[in-house]
Design a protein around this motif. Sequence first.
Motif: not given
Length: 365
Positions: A211-214, A224-227
Amino acid sequence: MKLPFIDLKSQYEAHKDEINQAVLNVLDSTQFIMGQEVKTLEETLAHFCGTKHALACSSGTDALLLALMAYDIGPGDEVITSPFTFIATAEVIAFLRATPVFVDIDPANYNLDPTLLEAAITPKTKAIMPVSLYGQCPDMDAINAIAQKHGIPVIEDGAQSFGATYKGKKSCALSTIGCTSFFPSKPLGCYGDGGAIFTDDDALAKKMRILLNHGQEERYKHEYVGINGRLDTIQAAVLNVKLAYFDDEVKARERIGARYSQLLKDVLITPALSKDCTSVYAQYSVRVPNREEVAKVLNEAGIPTAIHYPIPLHLQPAFTYLGYKEGDFPLSEAIAKEIMSLPMSPFLTEEQQDMVVGALKETLC
């Protein structure tokens, strides 16, 4: 002489050569994102806290956000937390369109009161997010027991308590997930924004790393849709140097905090240290009935103060839609009107501390 509120300059001077060299090494490597220093930091952080996994990330706020995302928390869900904290704690809940549910605090340590927790749990409750405020953990055994009874995960917001202990265990290693911040003024701070997430759960760690790597496990393959929640390599390099000296700084914080309390115990309400807890005194916060007047006098004497935090979250304009009103959380509201933080850092000298105490006594007595 004007005292620094947090003496980052002295800390930098103490480790200047090592920090400069660590930054230069990153510049020479040109590995500014996901460089080796990040991996080294994660391994050291996990060892320090005694957790299986530590994930470095872009801020303490993003650490909390990623923890909630790992549980797929979103619209229709509720997350219980404290109204007496920095907005980031509830902000991430609202950002995911979940509902922050507040529970009042223990007047002794200013952390979430476990005796009020169970009454706030509903079928919509998907997580509990206690805050380890000012550097001391809440009663995590009581919180974890209630959470386990209801099958709810606990995410510790340890943004201010990294290095503190609860019954011999480190903050951020006390629940399903622990989160912390490396904002420059925190007990362990970098030279920008930074944070970390801690867990023993392999599946959660894997998901949060994606998740923390897009949201990508492989390059350009997004599960996933991450950030963009990565910690940059220069910040990791700074933290690697500072972490080597952190134990000594924690001891200094404990000594300085204890000395403040001893010198001020007959003057005003000082921080209460709960049984089986240590504090890193991210803030040394006292209660002053005539706060504005006292702060003005101290400032004129060259002593800076701060208020953490003047308006509880349930009374913030951003959370008007939740329907809370003044009087809903009386302890948070009362303490918010009196709390005041004094200069605090591991480099605060006894002479400087005596200056603060002397000015306070002169003003209050």
